[in-house]
Scaffold this motif. Sequence first.
Motif, PDB file in Angstrom:
ATOM      1  N   SER A  85       0.912  -1.161   0.011  1.00 15.64           N
ATOM      2  CA  SER A  85      -0.003   0.160   0.034  1.00 15.64           C
ATOM      3  C   SER A  85       0.702   1.176   0.045  1.00 15.64           C
ATOM      4  CB  SER A  85      -0.941  -0.142   1.129  1.00 15.64           C
ATOM      5  OG  SER A  85      -0.209   0.217   2.226  1.00 15.64           O
ATOM      6  N   GLY A  86       0.505   2.279  -0.467  1.00 22.18           N
ATOM      7  CA  GLY A  86       0.996   3.488  -0.440  1.00 22.18           C
ATOM      8  C   GLY A  86       0.795   4.563  -1.272  1.00 22.18           C
ATOM      9  N   PRO A  87       0.051   4.510  -2.700  1.00 18.41           N
ATOM     10  CA  PRO A  87      -0.112   5.507  -3.372  1.00 18.41           C
ATOM     11  C   PRO A  87      -1.391   6.286  -2.749  1.00 18.41           C
ATOM     12  CG  PRO A  87       0.070   3.375  -4.720  1.00 18.41           C
ATOM     13  CD  PRO A  87       0.315   3.036  -3.200  1.00 18.41           C
ATOM     14  N   VAL A  88      -1.117   7.601  -2.742  1.00 16.38           N
ATOM     15  CA  VAL A  88      -2.385   8.450  -2.304  1.00 16.38           C
ATOM     16  C   VAL A  88      -2.620   9.404  -3.195  1.00 16.38           C
ATOM     17  CG1 VAL A  88      -1.680   7.926   0.104  1.00 16.38           C
ATOM     18  CG2 VAL A  88      -0.771   9.897  -1.294  1.00 16.38           C
ATOM     19  N   ALA A 110       4.888 -15.794  -4.889  1.00 11.29           N
ATOM     20  CA  ALA A 110       3.527 -15.307  -4.796  1.00 11.29           C
ATOM     21  C   ALA A 110       2.569 -15.368  -5.646  1.00 11.29           C
ATOM     22  CB  ALA A 110       3.842 -13.683  -4.576  1.00 11.29           C
ATOM     23  N   ARG A 111       1.351 -15.964  -5.436  1.00  9.16           N
ATOM     24  CA  ARG A 111       0.407 -16.367  -6.402  1.00  9.16           C
ATOM     25  C   ARG A 111      -0.270 -15.125  -7.017  1.00  9.16           C
ATOM     26  NH1 ARG A 111      -2.609 -21.787  -4.225  1.00  9.16           N
ATOM     27  NH2 ARG A 111      -0.902 -22.851  -4.005  1.00  9.16           N
ATOM     28  N   ASP A 112      -0.208 -13.896  -6.162  1.00  9.98           N
ATOM     29  CA  ASP A 112      -0.895 -12.737  -6.602  1.00  9.98           C
ATOM     30  C   ASP A 112      -0.093 -11.446  -5.981  1.00  9.98           C
ATOM     31  OD1 ASP A 112      -2.616 -10.961  -8.070  1.00  9.98           O
ATOM     32  OD2 ASP A 112      -3.799 -10.972  -6.428  1.00  9.98           O
ATOM     33  N   VAL A 113       0.207 -10.364  -6.621  1.00 11.70           N
ATOM     34  CA  VAL A 113       0.659  -9.131  -6.013  1.00 11.70           C
ATOM     35  C   VAL A 113      -0.487  -8.113  -6.383  1.00 11.70           C
ATOM     36  CG1 VAL A 113       2.574  -7.627  -6.127  1.00 11.70           C
ATOM     37  CG2 VAL A 113       3.067 -10.024  -6.709  1.00 11.70           C
ATOM     38  N   HIS A 114      -0.756  -7.362  -5.020  1.00  5.77           N
ATOM     39  CA  HIS A 114      -1.695  -6.371  -5.350  1.00  5.77           C
ATOM     40  C   HIS A 114      -1.490  -5.050  -4.881  1.00  5.77           C
ATOM     41  CE1 HIS A 114      -5.999  -5.746  -6.391  1.00  5.77           C
ATOM     42  NE2 HIS A 114      -6.019  -4.900  -5.467  1.00  5.77           N
ATOM     43  N   VAL A 115      -1.830  -4.041  -5.030  1.00  2.00           N
ATOM     44  CA  VAL A 115      -1.413  -2.924  -4.703  1.00  2.00           C
ATOM     45  C   VAL A 115      -2.985  -2.008  -4.235  1.00  2.00           C
ATOM     46  CG1 VAL A 115      -1.445  -1.539  -6.950  1.00  2.00           C
ATOM     47  CG2 VAL A 115      -0.615  -0.496  -4.903  1.00  2.00           C
ATOM     48  N   PHE A 116      -2.930  -1.564  -3.284  1.00  2.00           N
ATOM     49  CA  PHE A 116      -3.896  -0.848  -2.473  1.00  2.00           C
ATOM     50  C   PHE A 116      -3.677   0.320  -2.062  1.00  2.00           C
ATOM     51  CE2 PHE A 116      -4.689  -5.256  -0.935  1.00  2.00           C
ATOM     52  CZ  PHE A 116      -5.828  -5.503  -1.555  1.00  2.00           C
ATOM     53  N   SER A 117      -4.393   1.629  -2.385  1.00  2.00           N
ATOM     54  CA  SER A 117      -4.109   3.015  -2.123  1.00  2.00           C
ATOM     55  C   SER A 117      -4.143   3.108  -0.571  1.00  2.00           C
ATOM     56  CB  SER A 117      -5.440   3.921  -2.652  1.00  2.00           C
ATOM     57  OG  SER A 117      -5.252   4.020  -4.138  1.00  2.00           O
ATOM     58  N   GLY A 118      -3.260   4.108  -0.233  1.00  2.00           N
ATOM     59  CA  GLY A 118      -2.944   4.109   1.112  1.00  2.00           C
ATOM     60  C   GLY A 118      -3.758   5.287   1.934  1.00  2.00           C
ATOM     61  N   ARG A 119      -2.947   5.572   3.162  1.00  2.00           N
ATOM     62  CA  ARG A 119      -3.460   6.845   3.810  1.00  2.00           C
ATOM     63  C   ARG A 119      -2.382   7.638   4.093  1.00  2.00           C
ATOM     64  NH1 ARG A 119      -4.549   5.078   9.929  1.00  2.00           N
ATOM     65  NH2 ARG A 119      -2.401   5.428   9.940  1.00  2.00           N
ATOM     66  N   LEU A 120      -2.438   8.735   3.977  1.00  2.00           N
ATOM     67  CA  LEU A 120      -1.425   9.753   4.370  1.00  2.00           C
ATOM     68  C   LEU A 120      -1.935  11.093   5.502  1.00  2.00           C
ATOM     69  CD1 LEU A 120       1.292  11.236   4.016  1.00  2.00           C
ATOM     70  CD2 LEU A 120       0.616  12.424   2.127  1.00  2.00           C
ATOM     71  N   GLN A 121      -1.416  11.014   6.757  1.00  2.00           N
ATOM     72  CA  GLN A 121      -1.693  12.017   7.650  1.00  2.00           C
ATOM     73  C   GLN A 121      -0.425  12.548   7.944  1.00  2.00           C
ATOM     74  OE1 GLN A 121      -3.387   9.059  10.421  1.00  2.00           O
ATOM     75  NE2 GLN A 121      -5.724   9.951   9.694  1.00  2.00           N
ATOM     76  N   ARG A 122      -0.363  13.805   7.411  1.00  2.00           N
ATOM     77  CA  ARG A 122       0.885  14.717   7.738  1.00  2.00           C
ATOM     78  C   ARG A 122       1.363  14.751   9.278  1.00  2.00           C
ATOM     79  NH1 ARG A 122       2.379  17.160   2.819  1.00  2.00           N
ATOM     80  NH2 ARG A 122       0.637  17.400   1.469  1.00  2.00           N
ATOM     81  N   GLU A 123       0.266  14.677  10.092  1.00  2.00           N
ATOM     82  CA  GLU A 123       0.842  15.093  11.613  1.00  2.00           C
ATOM     83  C   GLU A 123       1.258  13.671  11.890  1.00  2.00           C
ATOM     84  OE1 GLU A 123      -3.564  13.332  11.215  1.00  2.00           O
ATOM     85  OE2 GLU A 123      -2.367  15.045  10.175  1.00  2.00           O
ATOM     86  N   ASP A 142      -7.190   9.512   3.370  1.00  2.00           N
ATOM     87  CA  ASP A 142      -7.379   8.267   3.736  1.00  2.00           C
ATOM     88  C   ASP A 142      -7.905   7.820   2.238  1.00  2.00           C
ATOM     89  OD1 ASP A 142      -7.882   5.528   3.846  1.00  2.00           O
ATOM     90  OD2 ASP A 142      -8.540   5.890   5.917  1.00  2.00           O
ATOM     91  N   PHE A 143      -7.097   7.005   1.491  1.00  2.00           N
ATOM     92  CA  PHE A 143      -7.436   6.672   0.081  1.00  2.00           C
ATOM     93  C   PHE A 143      -7.817   5.198  -0.150  1.00  2.00           C
ATOM     94  CE2 PHE A 143      -5.202  10.565  -0.113  1.00  2.00           C
ATOM     95  CZ  PHE A 143      -5.951  11.157  -0.885  1.00  2.00           C
ATOM     96  N   ARG A 144      -7.747   4.492   0.919  1.00  3.39           N
ATOM     97  CA  ARG A 144      -7.877   3.032   1.142  1.00  3.39           C
ATOM     98  C   ARG A 144      -9.468   2.704   0.706  1.00  3.39           C
ATOM     99  NH1 ARG A 144      -5.990   2.383   7.090  1.00  3.39           N
ATOM    100  NH2 ARG A 144      -7.503   3.940   7.211  1.00  3.39           N
ATOM    101  N   ASP A 145      -9.514   1.694   0.057  1.00  3.55           N
ATOM    102  CA  ASP A 145     -10.706   1.167  -0.408  1.00  3.55           C
ATOM    103  C   ASP A 145     -11.300  -0.248   0.286  1.00  3.55           C
ATOM    104  OD1 ASP A 145     -12.947  -0.224  -1.555  1.00  3.55           O
ATOM    105  OD2 ASP A 145     -12.518   0.614  -3.517  1.00  3.55           O
ATOM    106  N   PHE A 146     -11.708  -0.227   1.291  1.00  2.00           N
ATOM    107  CA  PHE A 146     -12.028  -1.615   2.188  1.00  2.00           C
ATOM    108  C   PHE A 146     -12.455  -2.290   1.407  1.00  2.00           C
ATOM    109  CE2 PHE A 146      -9.586   0.872   5.316  1.00  2.00           C
ATOM    110  CZ  PHE A 146      -8.909  -0.072   5.555  1.00  2.00           C
ATOM    111  N   THR A 147     -13.459  -2.183   0.534  1.00  2.00           N
ATOM    112  CA  THR A 147     -14.169  -2.952  -0.355  1.00  2.00           C
ATOM    113  C   THR A 147     -13.297  -3.810  -1.419  1.00  2.00           C
ATOM    114  OG1 THR A 147     -16.497  -1.697   0.066  1.00  2.00           O
ATOM    115  CG2 THR A 147     -16.195  -3.392  -1.926  1.00  2.00           C
ATOM    116  N   GLU A 148     -12.499  -2.969  -1.611  1.00  2.00           N
ATOM    117  CA  GLU A 148     -11.332  -3.767  -3.131  1.00  2.00           C
ATOM    118  C   GLU A 148     -10.524  -4.517  -1.755  1.00  2.00           C
ATOM    119  OE1 GLU A 148      -7.755  -2.415  -5.308  1.00  2.00           O
ATOM    120  OE2 GLU A 148      -8.634  -0.858  -4.346  1.00  2.00           O
TER     121      GLU A 148
END
Length: 169
Positions: A85-88, A110-123, A142-148
């Motif tokens: 995870s990481g892209p925001v 690895a059977r699969d590699v997946h990227v999830f958008s992340g969360r960035l809180q400057r504080e 917070d750009f995470r998609d928990f449905t995904e």
Amino acid sequence: MRVLVTTASRHGGTREIGDAVAEVLREAGHDVTHADPDDVEQLDGYDAVVLGSAVYVGRLAVAMRDLVDRQTEQLAARPVWLFWSGPVGVPPLPASEPDDVRSVARRVGARDVHVFSGRLQREELGLAERALVAMIDAQPGDFRDFTEVEEWAAGIARELARPAARARR
């Protein structure tokens, strides 16, 4: 099946993704342990592993890379899935895959590699992290998609339910 979900997360966002993966696998009837990579000393007793890592300066977290270095043979001997995870922001930045994702995936089979958008809180960020975020002009939020995340984990649960997944050990 006994499944290890291990996530390297500096500020907790990736760990929360790992929590969601672990919960879906539990709901599917698997016995799941969720641990930090630094706490994983051996893989005996686990039938499958889900590796998750935040990305820092274009690489998977050190703790995840260290786990893979310590346990390459054991990881390669069982079904493994890898997420990062990481892209925001919109569009998500950074857009490129971390330098080491494909090599780690190859090493562990690895059977699969997946990227999830992340969360960035400057504080939450330290000085060096704030400088890096400013350099790439990353948007906070917070750009995470928990449905995904849940759909991806459900796919793992379905694959683990297949007889072929149980036989690979």
